[in-house]
Design a protein around this motif. Structure first.
Motif, short mmCIF file in Angstrom:
data_model
loop_
_atom_site.label_atom_id
_atom_site.label_comp_id
_atom_site.label_asym_id
_atom_site.label_seq_id
_atom_site.Cartn_x
_atom_site.Cartn_y
_atom_site.Cartn_z
N UNK A 286 -4.23 -2.31 -28.29
CA UNK A 286 -4.62 -0.63 -29.23
C UNK A 286 -6.24 -0.67 -29.37
N UNK A 287 -6.87 0.60 -29.95
CA UNK A 287 -8.05 0.93 -30.05
C UNK A 287 -7.68 1.44 -31.23
N UNK A 288 -8.92 1.89 -31.97
CA UNK A 288 -9.37 2.07 -33.30
C UNK A 288 -8.83 3.36 -33.43
N UNK A 289 -8.98 4.31 -32.60
CA UNK A 289 -8.77 5.69 -31.89
C UNK A 289 -7.61 5.79 -31.75
N UNK A 290 -7.02 5.19 -31.35
CA UNK A 290 -5.18 4.51 -30.97
C UNK A 290 -4.62 4.93 -32.47
N UNK A 291 -4.29 4.19 -33.76
CA UNK A 291 -4.33 4.23 -34.41
C UNK A 291 -3.96 4.91 -35.38
N UNK B 239 -5.58 8.30 -34.50
CA UNK B 239 -4.98 9.26 -34.31
C UNK B 239 -3.14 9.62 -34.21
N UNK B 240 -2.62 8.03 -33.85
CA UNK B 240 -0.88 7.65 -33.56
C UNK B 240 -1.50 8.23 -35.17
N UNK C 287 -12.99 10.93 -37.28
CA UNK C 287 -12.69 8.81 -38.45
C UNK C 287 -12.13 8.20 -37.74
N UNK C 288 -11.45 7.30 -36.54
CA UNK C 288 -11.58 6.42 -35.73
C UNK C 288 -13.08 6.24 -35.30
N UNK C 289 -14.44 6.36 -34.82
CA UNK C 289 -15.41 6.20 -34.54
C UNK C 289 -16.20 6.36 -35.70
N UNK C 290 -15.91 6.53 -36.80
CA UNK C 290 -16.67 6.56 -38.25
C UNK C 290 -16.18 4.82 -38.03
N UNK C 291 -15.11 4.70 -38.29
CA UNK C 291 -14.39 3.03 -39.06
C UNK C 291 -15.19 1.94 -37.75
N UNK C 292 -14.79 2.48 -36.64
CA UNK C 292 -15.30 1.21 -35.03
C UNK C 292 -16.94 1.14 -35.67
N UNK D 258 -10.45 11.37 -25.66
CA UNK D 258 -10.13 9.44 -25.39
C UNK D 258 -9.41 9.32 -25.32
N UNK D 259 -8.35 9.87 -25.09
CA UNK D 259 -7.40 9.22 -24.47
C UNK D 259 -7.30 9.23 -22.73
N UNK D 260 -6.15 8.08 -22.42
CA UNK D 260 -6.35 8.30 -21.01
C UNK D 260 -5.31 9.29 -20.03
N UNK D 261 -5.30 10.50 -20.77
CA UNK D 261 -4.65 11.52 -19.83
C UNK D 261 -4.98 12.77 -19.66
N UNK D 262 -6.73 11.91 -20.23
CA UNK D 262 -7.92 13.35 -20.32
C UNK D 262 -8.25 13.91 -18.62
N UNK D 263 -8.85 14.60 -18.51
CA UNK D 263 -9.34 14.72 -17.12
C UNK D 263 -10.73 14.07 -16.84
N UNK D 264 -10.51 12.66 -16.46
CA UNK D 264 -11.48 12.75 -15.80
C UNK D 264 -11.71 10.95 -16.54
N UNK D 265 -10.99 10.56 -18.18
CA UNK D 265 -10.99 9.77 -18.92
C UNK D 265 -9.72 9.23 -18.28
N UNK D 266 -10.51 7.00 -17.78
CA UNK D 266 -9.53 6.29 -17.93
C UNK D 266 -9.71 4.40 -18.38
N UNK D 267 -8.90 4.90 -19.71
CA UNK D 267 -9.03 3.92 -20.36
C UNK D 267 -7.45 3.38 -20.77
#
Lengths: 268, 198
Positions: free
Chosen positions: B13-18, B20-21, A213-218, B189-198
């Motif tokens: 904050x990125x959209x995915x943070x908002x 997903x939380x 959903x976030x990807x779609x909103x972006x 898509x978060x920093x804690x993922x293996x290989x993720x660095x955002x």
């Protein structure tokens, strides 16, 4: 999101409740004063009620506020079946708070009743806001009228829209487990284990859905700059008067409590 | 967005943070709703000594700690907990506005601990401390709103048990949940993922 208001032609209907932009599909009846009040006004009224009642333990004043809240029920536009459904747990909450404060508190029965009535008087306005406001209207009002930060407010609204989807996924998870022969039968431990597994699967599912959903909103440019508003949250004179009335009621409630001699600060 | 000229901020904050939380908050809003019913149903068991039911409080503090661990951003704990409270009220929790204020208090408690570490420590210790602190604000709020007539000994017992419940259920529980969620790859898509660095 609901249909944009401009696309709906007004077939000669008088401008009343049913011409309300962005509202729920079923227009509230004319008597439903509370459903037509701006959600921002209702939220503000609930907040000032909470702030006014929190520092004081006063059965009389709280009872006045609770009675006023109950008197608004006929004007809420909420169906009787829903009221009964919510009313049961609400009364149970009040009763249990009263009993616990009475049996184990230091203040005697009067203060126990005061604590129960006070908590119900604090809770009722918020319950009324939730029952009489469409979530989209509520988010619009909070962002446009109360200047709440837009991105978080829209995020919560988007998540709220996912709940029916989550309910469907819960049913699917149940069916999938049954198809694989995972059933608890009469074993409560197995039932808890299966429930926990399903809840975790739902959490995983919801995070994946939220990410998409976030990807779609972006992709639609969410949060990249100033937003315009398809639905305008209108503030009417009636909304201002609603707030004034709430303030007057709260002052009167405190005055009555002081006059009755039941008014006392918390923990004093 | 001006993400081309500078690396994405650790704190922005990125959209995915908002989203997903908020979604995690919504799921916990459902959980709260079920937990409220469970709490009422088993309260008879705790009737001998009502403050003892505080051991169940930790579940209400989970989204605050878990939200912080997932997004690792300022305000994540507060936002996730408030979202859960708002959703549980809109689903028909009978506490109304009091629940949303309580959500603020709980989220702020956990947030304070993460802020005190400069948003740099996210281990088991920080998570349990956040659970304890969220428990402390819960105690304050609950005693003022629900049990103002209790004797001091009851209030202290309530506070201690809430703190333990916050540390174990919310702190420890969040760490385990976060580990399990990371293993599924849902937090890619978060920093804690293996290989993720955002």
């Amino acid at each position: 999101m609901s249909a944009s208001p401009g696309t709906r032609p007004a077939h000669g209907t008088p401008h009343g409740a049913e011409a309300r932009p962005g509202g729920p599909a079923a227009a509230p009846p004319a008597r439903a004063f509370l459903a037509r009040t701006n959600p921002a006004a209702k939220v503000l009224a609930a907040v000032i009620t909470t702030i006014a009642l929190l520092p004081v333990l006063d059965p009389v004043g709280s009872a006045v506020v609770l009675a006023a809240g109950l008197a608004l029920l006929p004007f809420s536009g909420v169906r009787a079946r829903v009221l009964l459904l919510v009313g049961g747990p609400f009364l149970l909450m009040g009763a249990s708070i009263g009993v616990v404060n009475w049996l184990f508190g230091d203040g005697g029965p009067l203060l126990a009743v005061g604590a129960a009535v006070r908590l119900m008087a604090i809770a009722l306005p918020g319950v009324l806001v939730a029952m009489t406001s469409d979530p989209t209207d509520l988010a619009d009002a909070l962002v446009q009228r109360l200047r709440l930060p837009e991105r978080p407010a829209m995020g919560v609204l988007a998540a709220l829209r996912l709940i029916p989807l989550l309910a469907a996924q819960w049913r699917m998870l149940t069916l999938a487990r049954r198809a694989r022969g995972m059933e608890a039968g009469r074993n409560p431990a197995a039932a808890v284990a299966i429930f926990a597994g399903k809840a975790f699967a739902l959490l995983v599912r919801s995070i994946r859905t939220g990410t998409m959903l976030a990807m779609a909103m972006d992709a639609r440019g969410f949060g990249t700059g100033e937003r315009s508003h398809a639905r305008v949250s209108a503030w009417r004179a009636a909304d201002t008067w609603f707030l004034v009335g709430t303030a007057v009621l709260l002052c009167a409630a405190h005055a009555l409590g002081i006059a009755a001699g039941t008014w006392q600060m918390l923990f004093s | 967005m001006a993400t081309h000229d500078r690396p994405p901020s650790r704190l922005r904050w990125r959209t995915v943070d908002i989203v997903v939380l908020a979604t995690v908050g919504a799921v916990f809003g459902l959980v709260f709703w079920i937990w409220n019913l469970t709490f009422a149903a088993v309260s008879g068991v705790f009737a001998v000594f009502p403050p003892s039911q505080a051991v169940m409080t930790g579940v209400w503090l989970l989204p605050a700690v878990l939200g912080g661990l997932i997004a690792r951003r300022p305000g994540a704990a507060l936002f996730c907990e408030v979202a859960a409270a708002v959703v549980s009220v809109l689903l028909g929790s009978v506490g109304g506005m009091a629940i949303i204020l309580l959500g603020f208090a709980q989220g702020a408690g956990a947030e304070a601990v993460f802020a005190a570490t400069g948003y740099r420590r996210w281990g088991t210790g920080a998570a349990m401390a956040a659970g304890v602190c969220a428990g402390a604000t819960t105690t304050l709020y609950t005693l003022v709103t629900a049990y103002p007539t209790w004797p001091l000994s009851f209030m202290l017992a309530f506070g201690a048990l809430t703190a333990v419940s916050g540390a174990v259920l919310a702190g420890g529980g969040s760490v385990l949940l976060h580990k399990a969620l990371t293993r599924t790859g849902a937090l890619a898509s978060f920093r804690t993922a293996p290989g993720g660095a955002r």
